[in-house]
Write an enzyme that holds these catalytic residues in place. Structure first.
Site, PDB file in Angstrom:
ATOM      1  N   ARG A  72      15.421  58.970  28.869  1.00  0.00           N
ATOM      2  CA  ARG A  72      16.353  59.981  28.340  1.00  0.00           C
ATOM      3  C   ARG A  72      17.763  59.387  28.171  1.00  0.00           C
ATOM      4  NH1 ARG A  72      14.763  65.025  26.464  1.00  0.00           N
ATOM      5  NH2 ARG A  72      16.649  65.938  27.330  1.00  0.00           N
ATOM      6  N   TYR A 120       6.451  71.937  21.627  1.00  0.00           N
ATOM      7  CA  TYR A 120       7.760  72.605  21.700  1.00  0.00           C
ATOM      8  C   TYR A 120       7.634  74.068  22.151  1.00  0.00           C
ATOM      9  CZ  TYR A 120      10.136  68.632  19.475  1.00  0.00           C
ATOM     10  OH  TYR A 120      10.683  67.390  19.209  1.00  0.00           O
ATOM     11  N   ASN A 146      17.471  63.980  15.027  1.00  0.00           N
ATOM     12  CA  ASN A 146      17.885  63.086  16.125  1.00  0.00           C
ATOM     13  C   ASN A 146      16.832  62.026  16.454  1.00  0.00           C
ATOM     14  OD1 ASN A 146      16.067  64.709  17.428  1.00  0.00           O
ATOM     15  ND2 ASN A 146      17.503  65.524  18.935  1.00  0.00           N
ATOM     16  N   HIS A 149      12.239  61.540  20.672  1.00  0.00           N
ATOM     17  CA  HIS A 149      11.975  62.504  21.742  1.00  0.00           C
ATOM     18  C   HIS A 149      11.595  61.741  23.002  1.00  0.00           C
ATOM     19  CE1 HIS A 149      10.107  65.639  24.166  1.00  0.00           C
ATOM     20  NE2 HIS A 149       9.135  64.758  24.373  1.00  0.00           N
ATOM     21  N   GLU A 151       2.990  66.255  28.214  1.00  0.00           N
ATOM     22  CA  GLU A 151       3.074  65.649  26.880  1.00  0.00           C
ATOM     23  C   GLU A 151       2.115  64.464  26.699  1.00  0.00           C
ATOM     24  OE1 GLU A 151       7.289  64.965  26.607  1.00  0.00           O
ATOM     25  OE2 GLU A 151       7.718  67.116  26.513  1.00  0.00           O
ATOM     26  N   THR A 182      20.850  65.160  23.297  1.00  0.00           N
ATOM     27  CA  THR A 182      20.062  65.811  22.237  1.00  0.00           C
ATOM     28  C   THR A 182      20.874  65.935  20.946  1.00  0.00           C
ATOM     29  OG1 THR A 182      18.929  67.065  23.930  1.00  0.00           O
ATOM     30  CG2 THR A 182      18.720  67.881  21.687  1.00  0.00           C
ATOM     31  N   PHE A 213      15.649  77.886  15.391  1.00  0.00           N
ATOM     32  CA  PHE A 213      15.322  76.655  14.670  1.00  0.00           C
ATOM     33  C   PHE A 213      13.866  76.217  14.879  1.00  0.00           C
ATOM     34  CE2 PHE A 213      17.235  75.518  18.762  1.00  0.00           C
ATOM     35  CZ  PHE A 213      16.256  74.718  19.331  1.00  0.00           C
ATOM     36  N   LYS A 243      10.378  60.414  15.831  1.00  0.00           N
ATOM     37  CA  LYS A 243      10.084  61.558  14.956  1.00  0.00           C
ATOM     38  C   LYS A 243      10.069  61.098  13.487  1.00  0.00           C
ATOM     39  CE  LYS A 243      12.385  64.825  18.064  1.00  0.00           C
ATOM     40  NZ  LYS A 243      13.552  65.732  18.161  1.00  0.00           N
TER      41      LYS A 243
END
Ligand SMILES: Nc1ncnc2c1ncn2[C@@H]1O[C@H](COP(=O)(O)OP(=O)(O)OP(=O)(O)O)[C@@H](O)[C@H]1O
Length: 236
Positions: free
Chosen positions: A169, A131, A196, A199, A210, A175, A139, A91
């Protein structure tokens, strides 16, 4: 075009030779017949030569082709096999902090194969869709703004290998970085859930969605063979 030119040249040569043969032998019925036979056999030879040239040229082109893209398997890979694929993104905060090479390096060193890579500022539409399941969260707007404001781009990647969705993951960590264990990317580098840095797809369905969302142009995901494969993936 090359093959067509070769065929035409060979055909003309065969015709010229048979014409010469007819002239030198006199124009009797039997010599006409043998000229016809000669022409036919020359034509078969020319056609065979043309086919060989075409095959050779096709093989040469294939050999020189730099990209073998997604010919045999779907864009999103084959979950449950060594061709499983996941979407991993660094990100904007991860890019801004210079952590791209570390994140790529962890996946590479683990033995996973990079099959898709791009740098982009995602559009609002792309981030909203990515998302979509969080659209009711308080948020959400801030998350989409931070992903799309262009202060830094996103690095989108497709990684391939056994259990890469689940292990991706695990490598990212929880997360919320406050819950992420040491040794994970978020556990090593992050403090806050809103920053964070990475992703990863959380299921085969998410990976399919995705990868299709972020990639999908022709040749954007490349199906290639790693020379390390036999040293990395085997049950012996
Ligand atoms: N409570 C929160 N406050 C602020 N941002 C949040 C919060 N919860 C989640 N986020 C942001 O939304 C992203 C998506 O959240 P999600 O619950 O899908 O977790 P995730 O699947 O682990 O994250 P990601 O999709 O980024 O891998 C998180 O990575 C984080 O950046």
């Amino acid at each position: 075009m090359f093959a067509r030119a070769a065929t035409s040249t060979l055909r003309q040569t065969a015709r010229r030779q048979s014409t010469t043969a007819i002239a030198s032998r006199g124009i009797s019925t039997s010599s006409k017949q043998s000229a016809r036979n000669l022409l036919a056999s020359r034509f078969v030879m020319a056609a065979t030569a043309a086919a060989a040239v075409t095959l050779g040229f096709t093989m040469y082109k294939h050999e020189k082709s730099p990209v073998l893209a997604d010919s045999a398997i779907p864009l999103h890979g084959v979950p449950g096999t060594s061709k499983e694929r996941t979407f991993i993104a660094v990100k904007p905060d991860g890019v801004q902090r210079g952590l791209v090479s570390d994140i790529i390096g962890r996946f590479e060193k683990r033995g996973y194969k990079l099959v898709g890579l791009k740098l982009l500022v995602p559009s609002k539409a792309l981030a909203n869709e990515h998302y979509a399941d969080l659209s009711s969260k308080p948020f959400f707007k801030g998350l989409v703004d931070y992903m799309t404001n262009g202060k830094a781009p996103v690095v989108g990647m497709v990684w391939e290998g056994p259990s890469v969705i689940k292990q991706g993951r695990v490598m990212l960590g929880a997360t919320d970085p406050k819950a992420a264990g040491p040794g994970t990317i978020r556990g090593d580098y992050c403090l806050s859930i809103g920053r964070n840095i990475c992703h990863g797809s959380d299921s085969a369905e998410s990976a399919e969605k995705e990868i299709g969302l972020w990639f999908g142009g022709k040749g954007e995901v490349v199906d290639w063979t790693s020379n390390n494969e036999e040293w990395v993936v085997s049950d012996n």
